[in-house]
Enzyme design. Structure first.
Site, PDB file in Angstrom:
ATOM      1  N   ASP A 384       0.826  -1.204   0.000  1.00 39.15           N
ATOM      2  CA  ASP A 384       0.000   0.000   0.000  1.00 39.15           C
ATOM      3  C   ASP A 384       0.861   1.256   0.000  1.00 39.15           C
ATOM      4  O   ASP A 384       0.642   2.191  -0.785  1.00 39.15           O
ATOM      5  CB  ASP A 384      -0.908  -0.015   1.226  1.00 39.15           C
ATOM      6  CG  ASP A 384      -2.259   0.629   0.959  1.00 39.15           C
ATOM      7  OD1 ASP A 384      -2.496   1.016  -0.188  1.00 39.15           O
ATOM      8  OD2 ASP A 384      -3.061   0.734   1.896  1.00 39.15           O
ATOM      9  N   ASP A 437      -8.980  -2.444   1.740  1.00 35.02           N
ATOM     10  CA  ASP A 437      -8.973  -1.831   3.068  1.00 35.02           C
ATOM     11  C   ASP A 437      -9.983  -2.487   4.005  1.00 35.02           C
ATOM     12  O   ASP A 437      -9.919  -2.308   5.218  1.00 35.02           O
ATOM     13  CB  ASP A 437      -9.287  -0.338   2.960  1.00 35.02           C
ATOM     14  CG  ASP A 437      -8.248   0.396   2.140  1.00 35.02           C
ATOM     15  OD1 ASP A 437      -7.070   0.006   2.210  1.00 35.02           O
ATOM     16  OD2 ASP A 437      -8.613   1.339   1.417  1.00 35.02           O
TER      17      ASP A 437
END
Length: 535
Positions: A384, A437
């Site tokens: 990420d 997420d």
């Protein structure tokens, strides 16, 4: 009821988590770190609405960004003045314009001289404001030079993206009358869309975890019955205990992030209208399977006979009558969303399909122990951060944010996102969150609830409650960071992983259960005397 197998689970898992990023707001390039605020050049950067009228008929509304210099732009529409727009000659406005200007707004091109030089020349020529067309699609923060002194500019300067400026320039070239109005409405301190998106993410993980733990308990009960009836039938026991569930291991967790990185680069390189169409089709396939699995699991409680009666279907094998009855609705729902996905209400269908896919993947793909969960989330954490921040070093832009926005695709982002419109924000747009997420932390949190139920821990003594609190806190901190960073994309796992994983590891170490969680993971939910029969 045993979980329904999702045939495309591994591939759809990669599609689902390739975009773990939160994105809010318009893209504004930051290149002013070396240009501090100076006297006369100390404005805060604000987005500016540029309303237009063509031949006195209201038309498009564009969004620009105000400069560091010049007077503040009014925040109320009623205080803004509607003014004639004219094109500068020469276009760059680095020398005195040849055309007559009398209180008009001057439209100029970026380049050949400083922003402050353009504004001074426009002001000296009699302009009331200046609109500068950027040479790229993005907005750019206009600042003063580090050594620039005596900045005393009394007209507003606004940067427009290249496509907006080209549109205005074409209208002016056709000899039509164009008037504009500039104002910068304040954004609400708290966006209600972010609140609902937070509730949606937390609620999805809560439901997915309960479903996963409940399915494990039901599978254990079925296994007990099977062993009582045929204790020597170990083959059937293995089939019943693992049917439809995929346990990931350490190697597959690492490979998953590597493959997801490759898929993200492919999205970045091939991003176009036709490629987004392919992604829409893949998303619909995953959404149909997810929605079908969720509805079958829900409705089988009321239509038990239809859920347990099967018919053989070519290519698919044994399929329940309930699945056959639900599938046409799921296919129609996904097809209608795909056709009308550009409409303002299409986010509802996208969120329903997306949540269904996330629920099903968490149900089918499982983390067997804390070791695998730690490796998976740690790799996703690095993934990420790299693709949001560090990828700019290699690709000259943030790869993940470009893909999430759907640049060069002609559409407002790719479909692998949950989104809610910012209804009370005068700037509109959407608050969005990537599937990753929710899904990646959700795999670990679902494991925590399965472990709590298997070891008969209550909420306070278990791990699930604290993991949920940690996830919710990490996601909340992400939204705070978004607002502090002027709405620029943030890697949500940067905040979520330390909160969630750190809480789990800390509790396990404090309670002396870390080794058991790390290696063995979830114990069997089968009674000891039944296990003895199996052995």
């Amino acid at each position: 009821m045993s979980p329904t197998k999702l045939p495309a689970a591994p591939f759809l898992l990669i599609i689902a988590v390739v975009l773990p990023v939160l994105v809010v707001g318009d893209d504004i390039v930051h290149e002013d770190d070396s240009a501090p605020k100076l006297p006369g050049c100390s404005n805060n950067f604000v987005l500016v609405k540029v309303q237009t009228w063509f031949d006195n008929v209201e038309d498009s509304e564009f969004v620009g960004v105000g400069a560091r210099f010049g007077p503040p732009i009014v925040s109320k529409e009623k205080h803004a003045n509607r003014t004639q727009l004219i094109l500068s000659d020469p276009p760059e406005c680095c020398t005195q314009p040849k055309n007559k200007i009398s209180g008009d707004v001057l439209l100029v091109h970026r380049g050949n001289c400083k922003f402050t030089t353009k504004a001074r020349i426009a002001e000296a020529a009699g302009a009331s404001a200046i609109l500068i067309i950027n040479n790229r699609k993005e907005l750019y923060k206009m600042v003063c030079e580090r050594n620039e002194t005596g900045v005393n500019i009394n007209i507003s300067a606004v940067m427009l993206p290249q496509d907006a400026g080209a549109s205005l320039e074409n209208i002016l070239a056709s000899n039509r009358s164009v008037t504009v109005q500039l104002y910068s409405p304040d954004r609400p301190l708290v966006d209600t869309a972010e609140i609902f998106l937070w509730l949606m993410a937390v609620g999805t993980i809560l439901c997915a975890s309960i479903w996963s733990a409940w399915s494990s308990r039901e599978a254990a009960i079925e296994l007990e019955k099977l062993l009582k009836d045929a204790p020597d039938d170990l083959l059937n026991m293995e089939s019943a205990s693992s049917r439809g569930v995929v346990d990931i291991n350490t190697i597959s967790a690492i490979l998953f992030v590597v493959i997801a990185s490759g898929f993200l680069v492919m999205l970045y390189k091939l991003m176009s209208t036709w490629f987004v169409e392919i992604l829409v089709v893949l998303f619909c396939i995953g959404g149909v399977e997810g929605l079908q699995t969720c509805l079958v699991a829900l409705l089988s409680r009321w239509f038990k006979q239809a859920g347990e009666s099967f018919v053989k279907v070519p290519l698919f094998g044994a399929v329940s009558y309930l699945t056959l009855a639900i599938t046409p609705f799921c296919v129609t729902f996904a097809a209608v969303w795909a056709v009308y996905r550009q409409r303002s209400y299409a986010w509802i269908g996208q969120d329903i399909l997306g949540i269904s896919l996330i629920l099903t993947v968490i149900q089918v793909v499982r983390v067997p122990n804390l070791k695998v969960g730690t490796v998976l989330l740690s790799c996703a954490f690095l993934y990420d951060i790299f693709w949001v921040f560090a990828s700019d070093w290699f690709f000259h832009e943030s790869v993940m944010i470009v893909v999430a926005r759907g640049d060069r695709s002609g559409e407002d982002g790719v479909p692998m996102l949950l989104k809610i419109p910012r209804m009370f924000d005068p700037w509109g747009g959407y608050s969005i969150i990537g599937f990753g997420d929710i899904l990646l932390p959700g795999l670990l949190i679902a494991f925590s609830l399965r472990y709590d139920w298997a070891t008969k821990k209550n909420l306070k003594a278990g791990y699930f409650l604290w993991s949920m609190v940690a996830y919710g806190s990490g996601l909340l901190i992400t939204y705070v960071a978004l607002n502090l960073m002027d709405g620029h994309g943030q890697p949500a796992l940067l905040y979520i992983v330390p909160f969630t994983l750190g809480t789990f590891l800390s509790l396990g170490w404090k309670r002396g259960e870390l080794k058991n969680l790390w290696i063995k993971g979830q114990p069997d939910m089968v009674c000891p005397h039944i296990q003895a029969l199996a052995h």
